[in-house]
Design a protein around this motif. Structure first.
Motif, PDB file in Angstrom:
ATOM      1  N   UNK A 118     -23.423  56.389  17.754  1.00  0.00           N
ATOM      2  CA  UNK A 118     -22.203  57.112  18.091  1.00  0.00           C
ATOM      3  C   UNK A 118     -21.022  56.146  18.105  1.00  0.00           C
ATOM      4  N   UNK A 119     -20.183  56.158  17.070  1.00  0.00           N
ATOM      5  CA  UNK A 119     -18.986  55.312  17.089  1.00  0.00           C
ATOM      6  C   UNK A 119     -17.927  55.911  17.994  1.00  0.00           C
ATOM      7  N   UNK A 120     -17.262  55.073  18.784  1.00  0.00           N
ATOM      8  CA  UNK A 120     -16.220  55.519  19.709  1.00  0.00           C
ATOM      9  C   UNK A 120     -14.998  54.641  19.471  1.00  0.00           C
ATOM     10  N   UNK A 121     -13.937  55.271  19.005  1.00  0.00           N
ATOM     11  CA  UNK A 121     -12.707  54.555  18.665  1.00  0.00           C
ATOM     12  C   UNK A 121     -11.768  54.554  19.873  1.00  0.00           C
ATOM     13  N   UNK A 122     -11.266  53.378  20.255  1.00  0.00           N
ATOM     14  CA  UNK A 122     -10.404  53.277  21.437  1.00  0.00           C
ATOM     15  C   UNK A 122      -9.222  54.236  21.370  1.00  0.00           C
ATOM     16  N   UNK A 123      -8.524  54.276  20.250  1.00  0.00           N
ATOM     17  CA  UNK A 123      -7.291  55.077  20.183  1.00  0.00           C
ATOM     18  C   UNK A 123      -7.562  56.567  20.331  1.00  0.00           C
ATOM     19  N   UNK A 133      -1.705  46.547  22.336  1.00  0.00           N
ATOM     20  CA  UNK A 133      -1.045  46.562  23.644  1.00  0.00           C
ATOM     21  C   UNK A 133      -1.922  45.929  24.724  1.00  0.00           C
ATOM     22  N   UNK A 134      -3.238  46.165  24.630  1.00  0.00           N
ATOM     23  CA  UNK A 134      -4.157  45.661  25.645  1.00  0.00           C
ATOM     24  C   UNK A 134      -5.216  44.777  25.001  1.00  0.00           C
ATOM     25  N   UNK A 135      -5.849  43.971  25.824  1.00  0.00           N
ATOM     26  CA  UNK A 135      -6.957  43.151  25.338  1.00  0.00           C
ATOM     27  C   UNK A 135      -8.174  44.035  25.092  1.00  0.00           C
ATOM     28  N   UNK A 136      -9.149  43.512  24.390  1.00  0.00           N
ATOM     29  CA  UNK A 136     -10.384  44.253  24.120  1.00  0.00           C
ATOM     30  C   UNK A 136     -11.045  44.632  25.445  1.00  0.00           C
ATOM     31  N   UNK A 138      -9.626  45.130  28.357  1.00  0.00           N
ATOM     32  CA  UNK A 138      -8.866  46.217  28.979  1.00  0.00           C
ATOM     33  C   UNK A 138      -9.147  47.548  28.292  1.00  0.00           C
ATOM     34  N   UNK A 139      -9.263  47.547  26.965  1.00  0.00           N
ATOM     35  CA  UNK A 139      -9.566  48.779  26.228  1.00  0.00           C
ATOM     36  C   UNK A 139     -10.910  49.353  26.678  1.00  0.00           C
ATOM     37  N   UNK A 140     -11.917  48.491  26.759  1.00  0.00           N
ATOM     38  CA  UNK A 140     -13.248  48.936  27.165  1.00  0.00           C
ATOM     39  C   UNK A 140     -13.220  49.480  28.586  1.00  0.00           C
ATOM     40  N   UNK A 141     -12.616  48.739  29.502  1.00  0.00           N
ATOM     41  CA  UNK A 141     -12.558  49.169  30.898  1.00  0.00           C
ATOM     42  C   UNK A 141     -11.794  50.480  31.059  1.00  0.00           C
ATOM     43  N   UNK A 142     -10.674  50.623  30.351  1.00  0.00           N
ATOM     44  CA  UNK A 142      -9.890  51.866  30.430  1.00  0.00           C
ATOM     45  C   UNK A 142     -10.712  53.044  29.915  1.00  0.00           C
ATOM     46  N   UNK A 143     -11.415  52.846  28.818  1.00  0.00           N
ATOM     47  CA  UNK A 143     -12.186  53.926  28.212  1.00  0.00           C
ATOM     48  C   UNK A 143     -13.342  54.337  29.119  1.00  0.00           C
ATOM     49  N   UNK A 144     -14.127  53.390  29.570  1.00  0.00           N
ATOM     50  CA  UNK A 144     -15.288  53.692  30.401  1.00  0.00           C
ATOM     51  C   UNK A 144     -14.870  54.314  31.728  1.00  0.00           C
ATOM     52  N   UNK A 145     -13.834  53.745  32.352  1.00  0.00           N
ATOM     53  CA  UNK A 145     -13.409  54.265  33.646  1.00  0.00           C
ATOM     54  C   UNK A 145     -12.748  55.632  33.526  1.00  0.00           C
TER      55      UNK A 145
END
Length: 149
Positions: A118-123, A133-136, A138-145
């Protein structure tokens, strides 16, 4: 249809067409560290939540021939998630799930369980996404949270 669920060859290690490799050695190390952390037992529940959110939000996955898979639907439950790859643009998750709410212990045995990449694209997970805008991390943490709040 969502590109989350676009078919791609998972067995050969192929990545989604939108995949961007980490270019700087610091980013590569960050991606490896994040992959290790996300695969830890203590984050398994959060990763199952992310996979479930993406699957329910975007409907059933597509088969390699482009047809819709009917496997993941009403009553299906994500059993486990393994992060196969982390990159600057997103994640690739290997998801094990029950088919129609049945488990391997029910009639049908192992036919009641399935695995998919399952591919999951941050944007696609953030309406306010701005590239770079954010570090990798931060992207992961924002998405998961965001899906486990």
């Amino acid at each position: 249809d969502s590109e989350y669920l676009a078919p791609h060859a998972s067995e050969g290690g192929s990545l989604p067409y939108w995949w961007v490799p980490a270019l700087a050695s610091e980013d590569e190390q960050e991606c490896e560290l994040l992959q290790q952390l996300l695969n830890g037992d203590d984050l398994q529940e959060m990763m199952r939540g992310l996979a479930s959110h993406v699957l329910y939000l975007h409907g059933p996955p597509m088969n390699a021939d482009g047809s819709l898979s009917q496997d993941f639907g009403e009553g299906s439950v994500v059993r486990s998630v393994h992060v196969k790859a982390v990159g600057p643009a997103g994640l690739v998750l290997r998801v094990q799930y029950s088919v129609g709410g049945k488990t391997w212990e029910d009639v049908g045995g192992l036919n009641n369980e399935a695995v998919m990449d399952l591919p999951v694209k941050f944007e696609d997970m953030d309406a306010n996404y701005v590239s770079g805008r954010r570090s990798i991390r931060e992207e992961v943490l924002m998405m998961v949270s965001s899906v486990n709040a």
